[in-house]
Design an enzyme around this catalytic site. Structure first.
Site, PDB file in Angstrom:
ATOM      1  N   SER A  67      25.971  12.613  24.409  1.00  0.00           N
ATOM      2  CA  SER A  67      26.480  13.553  23.405  1.00  0.00           C
ATOM      3  C   SER A  67      26.303  13.094  21.963  1.00  0.00           C
ATOM      4  O   SER A  67      26.527  13.879  21.036  1.00  0.00           O
ATOM      5  CB  SER A  67      27.960  13.838  23.641  1.00  0.00           C
ATOM      6  OG  SER A  67      28.117  14.596  24.811  1.00  0.00           O
ATOM      7  N   LYS A  70      24.211  15.259  19.979  1.00  0.00           N
ATOM      8  CA  LYS A  70      24.740  16.498  19.376  1.00  0.00           C
ATOM      9  C   LYS A  70      24.851  16.380  17.859  1.00  0.00           C
ATOM     10  O   LYS A  70      24.768  17.377  17.137  1.00  0.00           O
ATOM     11  CB  LYS A  70      26.118  16.843  19.968  1.00  0.00           C
ATOM     12  CG  LYS A  70      26.115  17.176  21.459  1.00  0.00           C
ATOM     13  CD  LYS A  70      27.521  17.525  21.945  1.00  0.00           C
ATOM     14  CE  LYS A  70      27.557  18.156  23.312  1.00  0.00           C
ATOM     15  NZ  LYS A  70      27.598  17.208  24.428  1.00  0.00           N
ATOM     16  N   TYR A 192      18.359  20.810  26.323  1.00  0.00           N
ATOM     17  CA  TYR A 192      19.650  20.132  26.148  1.00  0.00           C
ATOM     18  C   TYR A 192      19.731  18.863  26.991  1.00  0.00           C
ATOM     19  O   TYR A 192      20.106  17.793  26.501  1.00  0.00           O
ATOM     20  CB  TYR A 192      20.773  21.112  26.505  1.00  0.00           C
ATOM     21  CG  TYR A 192      22.141  20.506  26.480  1.00  0.00           C
ATOM     22  CD1 TYR A 192      22.786  20.226  25.285  1.00  0.00           C
ATOM     23  CD2 TYR A 192      22.791  20.196  27.664  1.00  0.00           C
ATOM     24  CE1 TYR A 192      24.052  19.664  25.276  1.00  0.00           C
ATOM     25  CE2 TYR A 192      24.051  19.634  27.670  1.00  0.00           C
ATOM     26  CZ  TYR A 192      24.677  19.364  26.466  1.00  0.00           C
ATOM     27  OH  TYR A 192      25.927  18.804  26.456  1.00  0.00           O
ATOM     28  N   TYR A 244      35.579  14.517  21.489  1.00  0.00           N
ATOM     29  CA  TYR A 244      36.154  15.356  22.530  1.00  0.00           C
ATOM     30  C   TYR A 244      37.592  15.759  22.183  1.00  0.00           C
ATOM     31  O   TYR A 244      37.918  15.985  21.035  1.00  0.00           O
ATOM     32  CB  TYR A 244      36.057  14.668  23.904  1.00  0.00           C
ATOM     33  CG  TYR A 244      34.659  14.232  24.243  1.00  0.00           C
ATOM     34  CD1 TYR A 244      33.600  15.125  24.149  1.00  0.00           C
ATOM     35  CD2 TYR A 244      34.394  12.928  24.626  1.00  0.00           C
ATOM     36  CE1 TYR A 244      32.300  14.730  24.458  1.00  0.00           C
ATOM     37  CE2 TYR A 244      33.095  12.522  24.941  1.00  0.00           C
ATOM     38  CZ  TYR A 244      32.058  13.437  24.848  1.00  0.00           C
ATOM     39  OH  TYR A 244      30.800  13.042  25.141  1.00  0.00           O
ATOM     40  N   VAL A 262      29.031  10.068  26.794  1.00  0.00           N
ATOM     41  CA  VAL A 262      29.501   9.511  28.065  1.00  0.00           C
ATOM     42  C   VAL A 262      28.649   8.347  28.559  1.00  0.00           C
ATOM     43  O   VAL A 262      28.982   7.724  29.565  1.00  0.00           O
ATOM     44  CB  VAL A 262      29.589  10.579  29.187  1.00  0.00           C
ATOM     45  CG1 VAL A 262      30.668  11.593  28.892  1.00  0.00           C
ATOM     46  CG2 VAL A 262      28.243  11.245  29.416  1.00  0.00           C
TER      47      VAL A 262
END
Lengths: 308, 308, 308, 308
Positions: A67, A70, A192, A244, A262
């Protein structure tokens, strides 16, 4: 900007303190490829705007950034779309786990922020409309920011994600049902999963993060990829949404804009001064690196530096 | 810390820009006393750690601080309970309107953070157990921080809130049903309504806020009310949770820890430098002062200063 | 069982009353094929256990049964799985629109009942594991129950649903992510869309429904497809869950177990006596046929017969 | 209506089967007065429209009817308000526990149905506007329906409920905040707690229930308290909403309109034939009498009678 202190001793102190904590966390095991990473890996790297680099542990070993990607896809999409980007994705903390569909339903397909999976899928869709191969474009961007021209995807990880990615597929279809996805669902998902599967080291991540510490300009090249205002705003979203459902707690404990993955990595920014990357694969219950978050907490406590 | 710049011209520029925006907002009218305040009131005050004060507009006129009181009651409760406070209230953004009961049900009576109403009721309960008259204690604390010994409650506002406060009563009873309220519901509510009804001016709020800019120490007296770490943490909660369900957007646009109230006031902190208070009674759809938020956005843009 | 009354006059009275109501509803238009059906179509058919048939309007014209198929796929799955079926799907009313993902998330992939889309997908998955071509098996079952050997799918409708079925795809992937779908997502979706696209007339639906009026035994053949207890239980689920989020209101107004579809059809059962099918394509806001529901309300009022 | 069978043997068979089940349930203990009731109490009474009465166990022993009172207050309110009642309360199953505030928030203070606590509070408010002493009026109504002129409240239970009733107080305040409560919150709550604290025996409940079996007319007196249509509609709401969040399962297993209470009582109706009351204090996880629900399941299985 005053000269940066010598962080080496601090990093070593931190490493000694937090390494044992990894035993309390749990390596992500929802796909076999991630589960294979040894839980006792640890690395931390600090790169400052005045060009100094400090590191401890396996700081040149690459891991799956997951992530953390992102953050970089958001940078790319924001450069293309400017303020219109916010018509398709919000910038509020979610108050829900990162892969929840509940909020998406209440908010009619507009994800709360670009760092929950739903938001990152919309961001990826923006890239898929602009690039023939969005995943390659992301890889090129990361190579450019990190200076590491051999960065690459871990195809086994990407394929494994695709095979087990029913929840992401649910999310992408759901967003599509609200009309907030232009490209075909599979195109967006494949891109993705590949972006998430890029492998980078703490050193490479810290270098890539300097852009945000430096108000939008890449220190090495002097390229202004973002305006200072855009850089400030991305730092704000990192702080409120980057970790998160634990963003509040992370801001409270660490006090730095940061993005976690993660794979156990976290990249954090001290605007005007430095970027710091940490890696420890064992996660806490929110999906953030347990020892990594603690390392950053020690870092801001021991240096007395945070945005607050 | 370098000497602070002369903010006077900036404040005047801002005032000229944002005063007209008040017409687009809406003065809180859920109780008649608040609805009476003229929508065109405007004030802004900046107090720096090096002792300079700048102000524009009605900066000595007092208004109802409402939810800004939640910042100061949190300070009081944190001083008493230290880390144990977080067993009774969280520190995550809520992702829901400030008076929602939904989240409280999902989270079994532990409010998400001290700045939503549910959380402020729990904080008030902490004060009610410690002080015979919690509302007086809060008033004394505010007098001490602001140096204004004649601060007082607006009893008409407090009584009006109590008469119309069914949702707060619902919330307090609900929290009590989960066992997270020690004092009788009515005791907590009465104190809560009175704390919210304190009247302060922008000048007084800015002075009171210096404590948080100064890492926990009151500049005027040298009293260390909080440790630097506690002050940093409260700034973090302000940034992630201080402006209702718009905290993400506020961080994005303004980039300062801040607490707003439905009386139209906002108090913001630039750690290590200054506190800034603004007042304009007309609110946006999230309950934050419309012109006030815009004034702070201009402030960080024009000065180039924010936490990011 | 006493001899059934002559329902013909009642059906004609009802038709005259409710035909004008169609103008207040709205033909389903989320796929072009359904939107083409004229809004003024109307049909109603009553078939009794003592072998009499009454009809009014276009009772031999076929229309897309859509969600009425969920009743028949449930019958098939229940015959195979008996009580173990309820480990994979609940039997509680949903309190949410029929295609909501929220509840599914709270209940960890176990849909609330077999008549919301999520539940019907799980039921379809049961059939997909048992039959090489589940959609053909459903078609054969409907031909057998209705005696109409030329029933068929409307492929244009099925393909159109598949092209626009992002929400169903989201749901299927989501259920799969919880482990409650055995077959591949696409297999289940294709079968589901084809089952929904079967075309039947009111006469054919009423005949097919007699099984449930007759305690599980097909009157024409004497075949006991369900035990009386199973038939009773399916009637119960129809009553509490058969008409989307309006099941309570439908039970209140009509008082018969019934299943509706967005094609404008409703099949209702008066246990021990008869089955009644009605068709009017214009829907109310809950997705039930507006004139159709009113026709059934008149039917139970004028005949004085309902389960209550 | 044919002559009713001799139910005595069936009741005795049922009693033998279900008495041992009480050990698997749990007597309500949220207030001490209810917790005192011995878990092994059991009673069942069947009263038919042709005037026969059958009973087994402690059928003349009174117990706290609790939520069964909601059925009778609904009857009273419906008689006063007719169809306008449904502007203030819905008639859909809730899909949520009976004391949830979540749904109430989403639906802006209009409770989903009259049998969840929120709905019963609105119904009580209707009575409070009409009667000087609503609780006395309810008591008189129950005396009249049951023929037991010495029915009374258990004041200890009512007071204990009031002392621990924070969640009901939360709900009442919340409804008031939406403007759907006319009387003061405390007035409504006091009346509500007293209505719930009425004590009745299974024999008395069965007699009172005959009204609904008899299409709205009290068999003993011939008084038509409800129209047949109203009686049918209340039976429908009982079936879809009468047993908390387990109404679907209850309809599935038992197939009768019924209302349960946490005192362990359940009153069920077989329209056109009989009313049946059962009592066993140990509850299942949904708050329904565990052995009581099983007794009714056996009753419909052994007699082959249900509404389906």
């Amino acid at each position: 900007m005053t000269a940066s202190p010598d962080y080496q001793a601090i990093l070593e102190t931190i490493a000694a303190k937090v390494r044992p904590l990894a035993a309390q966390g749990r390596v992500a095991d929802y796909i076999p490829e991630l589960a294979k990473v040894p839980a006792d890996k640890f690395a931390m790297a600090v790169h400052t705007l005045d060009g100094r680099r400090f590191a401890v542990g396996d700081a040149d070993e690459r891991f799956s950034i997951q992530s953390i990607s992102k953050l970089f896809t958001l940078l790319m999409a924001l450069r293309m779309k400017k303020e219109t980007l916010w018509q398709r994705v919000g910038r509020e903390p979610s108050g829900n786990p990162f892969n929840s569909l509940v909020q998406l339903e209440h908010e009619q397909g507009i994800p709360r922020n670009p760092f929950i999976n739903a938001g990152a899928l919309v961001i990826t869709d923006v890239l898929c409309r602009h690039f023939v191969q969005a995943d390659r474009a992301v890889l090129e961007f990361l190579r450019r920011l990190s200076g590491a021209t051999d960065l690459n995807f871990d195809s086994a990880v990407a394929e494994s994600e695709a095979e087990h990615g029913y929840r992401n597929a649910a999310m992408a279809n759901f967003i599509k049902s609200f009309g907030n996805l232009d490209s075909p669902v599979d195109t967006v998902l494949q891109s993705y999963f590949r972006q998430c599967a890029v492998r980078m080291s703490c050193q490479e991540l810290a270098t890539a993060g300097l852009l945000l510490a430096n108000h939008g300009t890449v220190p090495a090249s002097g390229e202004a990829l973002l305006t200072p205002s855009e850089a400030k705003r991305i730092n704000a979203i990192l702080l409120t949404c980057g970790t998160y459902d634990a963003a509040g707690d992370f801001a409270f404990r660490v006090g730095l804009p940061a993005k976690s993955g993660v794979g156990g990595g976290i990249l954090a920014i001290l605007p005007g001064e430095l970027a710091v990357a940490v890696w420890s694969p064992a996660l806490d219950e929110n999906g953030n690196s347990l020892a990594g978050a603690m390392a950053l907490e020690h870092f801001t406590t021991l240096t007395g530096r945070s945005v607050f």
